[in-house]
Scaffold this motif. Structure first.
Motif, mmCIF file in Angstrom:
data_model
loop_
_atom_site.group_PDB
_atom_site.id
_atom_site.type_symbol
_atom_site.label_atom_id
_atom_site.label_comp_id
_atom_site.label_asym_id
_atom_site.label_seq_id
_atom_site.Cartn_x
_atom_site.Cartn_y
_atom_site.Cartn_z
ATOM 1 N N UNK A 119 54.685 3.999 13.931
ATOM 2 C CA UNK A 119 55.329 4.542 12.735
ATOM 3 C C UNK A 119 56.491 3.657 12.279
ATOM 4 N N UNK A 120 56.476 2.394 12.693
ATOM 5 C CA UNK A 120 57.512 1.457 12.282
ATOM 6 C C UNK A 120 57.326 1.097 10.815
ATOM 7 N N UNK A 121 58.383 1.289 10.005
ATOM 8 C CA UNK A 121 58.298 1.059 8.563
ATOM 9 C C UNK A 121 58.902 -0.262 8.128
ATOM 10 N N UNK A 122 59.929 -0.721 8.826
ATOM 11 C CA UNK A 122 60.596 -1.958 8.415
ATOM 12 C C UNK A 122 61.373 -2.539 9.591
ATOM 13 N N UNK A 123 61.545 -3.859 9.562
ATOM 14 C CA UNK A 123 62.337 -4.565 10.567
ATOM 15 C C UNK A 123 63.240 -5.554 9.836
ATOM 16 N N UNK A 124 64.521 -5.573 10.209
ATOM 17 C CA UNK A 124 65.481 -6.514 9.637
ATOM 18 C C UNK A 124 66.073 -7.333 10.774
ATOM 19 N N UNK A 125 66.319 -8.607 10.520
ATOM 20 C CA UNK A 125 66.788 -9.488 11.591
ATOM 21 C C UNK A 125 68.234 -9.236 11.985
ATOM 22 N N UNK A 126 68.998 -8.556 11.131
ATOM 23 C CA UNK A 126 70.391 -8.252 11.452
ATOM 24 C C UNK A 126 70.821 -6.991 10.718
ATOM 25 N N UNK A 127 71.931 -6.414 11.167
ATOM 26 C CA UNK A 127 72.463 -5.249 10.456
ATOM 27 C C UNK A 127 72.948 -5.642 9.058
ATOM 28 N N UNK A 128 73.417 -6.867 8.928
ATOM 29 C CA UNK A 128 73.867 -7.335 7.621
ATOM 30 C C UNK A 128 72.720 -7.342 6.624
ATOM 31 N N UNK A 129 71.577 -7.869 7.058
ATOM 32 C CA UNK A 129 70.398 -7.886 6.183
ATOM 33 C C UNK A 129 69.969 -6.457 5.849
ATOM 34 N N UNK A 130 70.021 -5.585 6.836
ATOM 35 C CA UNK A 130 69.630 -4.191 6.619
ATOM 36 C C UNK A 130 70.510 -3.520 5.576
ATOM 37 N N UNK A 131 71.834 -3.636 5.718
ATOM 38 C CA UNK A 131 72.727 -2.959 4.774
ATOM 39 C C UNK A 131 72.653 -3.574 3.382
ATOM 40 N N UNK A 132 72.273 -4.863 3.310
ATOM 41 C CA UNK A 132 72.082 -5.478 1.992
ATOM 42 C C UNK A 132 70.869 -4.874 1.297
ATOM 43 N N UNK A 133 69.791 -4.669 2.063
ATOM 44 C CA UNK A 133 68.551 -4.142 1.485
ATOM 45 C C UNK A 133 68.614 -2.623 1.310
ATOM 46 N N UNK A 134 69.260 -1.941 2.257
ATOM 47 C CA UNK A 134 69.355 -0.489 2.202
ATOM 48 C C UNK A 134 70.812 -0.066 2.382
ATOM 49 N N UNK A 135 71.619 -0.122 1.341
ATOM 50 C CA UNK A 135 73.019 0.295 1.455
ATOM 51 C C UNK A 135 73.115 1.743 1.913
ATOM 52 N N UNK A 136 74.219 2.110 2.558
ATOM 53 C CA UNK A 136 74.377 3.484 3.047
ATOM 54 C C UNK A 136 74.150 4.541 1.973
ATOM 55 N N UNK A 137 74.544 4.257 0.734
ATOM 56 C CA UNK A 137 74.351 5.247 -0.327
ATOM 57 C C UNK A 137 72.871 5.555 -0.529
ATOM 58 N N UNK A 138 72.023 4.540 -0.411
ATOM 59 C CA UNK A 138 70.583 4.757 -0.563
ATOM 60 C C UNK A 138 70.066 5.619 0.581
ATOM 61 N N UNK A 139 70.600 5.379 1.769
ATOM 62 C CA UNK A 139 70.112 6.073 2.958
ATOM 63 C C UNK A 139 70.611 7.515 3.037
ATOM 64 N N UNK A 140 71.870 7.756 2.649
ATOM 65 C CA UNK A 140 72.498 9.052 2.917
ATOM 66 C C UNK A 140 72.641 9.973 1.707
ATOM 67 N N UNK A 141 72.750 9.437 0.504
ATOM 68 C CA UNK A 141 72.982 10.302 -0.657
ATOM 69 C C UNK A 141 71.898 11.378 -0.763
ATOM 70 N N UNK A 142 72.326 12.622 -0.863
ATOM 71 C CA UNK A 142 71.390 13.725 -1.010
ATOM 72 C C UNK A 142 70.822 14.250 0.288
ATOM 73 N N UNK A 143 71.203 13.662 1.433
ATOM 74 C CA UNK A 143 70.663 14.103 2.724
ATOM 75 C C UNK A 143 71.160 15.501 3.073
ATOM 76 N N UNK A 144 70.330 16.250 3.790
ATOM 77 C CA UNK A 144 70.712 17.588 4.241
ATOM 78 C C UNK A 144 70.995 17.621 5.742
ATOM 79 N N UNK A 145 70.687 16.546 6.449
ATOM 80 C CA UNK A 145 71.084 16.432 7.855
ATOM 81 C C UNK A 145 71.161 14.952 8.220
#
Length: 295
Positions: A119-145
């Motif tokens: 069920x692996x959806x994506x792999x990023x070589x670093x946390x920097x690359x990850x946050x560039x592609x998926x900023x926290x706002x994209x990940x958390x905005x609207x979350x219920x948990x």
């Protein structure tokens, strides 16, 4: 149609599995080690004897090939269904003689696996690359948990910020935040591993805990009840963040590598309920949470 004995037939003779009944038992045993859904899916008697006699126009379907390769380790399906002739070794060639080393993605055992990436959806070589592609706002905005366990939880406490966290809580989101205990043995060991000045990570973690506790004091009673903070003091292996019981972000802690330079993996819970990486890391979080101390 003329028949030609296969390598498979001669290998099965060695193991006294050339009779259909004995073969099916061994087939189910091998299937149970790789995919329980393949148990009971062995070939009919007619198909089995076609396999042994080489009366085939193509390889069996991938499920059969996977089980046969598990039954006869080191042999590929292509090799098993090749014609038998004198001089063919009855020991597996773990790598074809005519080929050099192969990447895992080139191996039949991997190519033919239905869910190669679980069920692996994506792999990023670093946390920097990850946050560039998926900023926290994209990940958390609207979350219920949101459930997060790691060291200082900078992604939530610094990159997302206390105002955004407060808005989430006021909108009904439940937050479970688990920090590595400041001044504890585990955080000191991680500081040494990264070559940092003693107390560096402890101070950063204390700051982030203070930010979240201050936020909790400012919230309405209902919102404050949805913010749970705990600390733990165990060897840190992963930063785990689970959003809406759906998406799990996993970031390992590696020797001699700063957290920012470590890779990031994203697993999404399978819609069919199949156990995968999401379930494994959710279980790790829940186990840590049970042992952690509330703040």
């Amino acid at each position: 149609m003329a028949t030609t004995e296969t390598v498979l037939k001669n290998l099965l003779k060695q193991q006294h599995l050339q009779e259909h009944r004995q073969f099916v038992r061994a087939y189910d045993k091998a299937a149970s080690t790789i995919d329980k859904e393949l148990i009971g899916g062995g070939p009919s008697k007619a198909t089995f004897y076609r396999w042994l006699g080489g009366v085939m126009t193509r390889l069996p379907h991938p499920g059969h090939c996977r089980v046969l390769e598990a039954m006869l380790p080191g042999w590929t399906a292509d090799e098993l269904f090749a014609p038998w002739h004198e001089g063919v070794p009855l020991q597996p060639r773990l790598r074809p003689a005519e080929a050099g080393p192969r990447a895992a993605a080139q191996l039949p055992q991997v190519i033919e696996r239905p869910h190669r990436l679980a069920d692996l959806s994506a792999v990023f070589t670093s946390r920097t690359e990850f946050t560039h592609e998926l900023p926290p706002a994209v990940l958390f905005d609207g979350a219920m948990s949101v459930r997060s366990a790691g060291l200082s939880l900078n992604m939530l406490c610094q990159q997302y910020g206390d105002r955004a966290l407060g808005a989430l809580l006021d909108a009904g989101c439940t937050l479970q935040l688990m920090f590595l205990r400041p001044r504890g043995a585990a955080i000191q060991a991680r500081e040494a591993e990264e070559g940092l000045t003693p107390g560096h990570l402890s101070m950063l973690t204390e700051l982030n805990i203070e930010v979240t506790e201050r936020l909790r004091r400012k919230l309405s009673p209902d919102s404050a009840e949805r913010l749970h903070i705990r600390t733990y003091d165990e060897t840190i292996r992963f930063n785990i963040t689970i959003v809406d019981d759906r998406t799990c972000v996993v970031q390992p802690y590696l020797p001699d590598v700063r957290g920012l330079d470590a890779p990031t993996f994203i697993a999404d819970r399978a819609s069919d309920g199949e156990t995968g990486l999401y379930g494994i890391f959710t279980g790790v979080f829940e186990s840590l949470w049970e042992r952690a101390e509330p703040r």
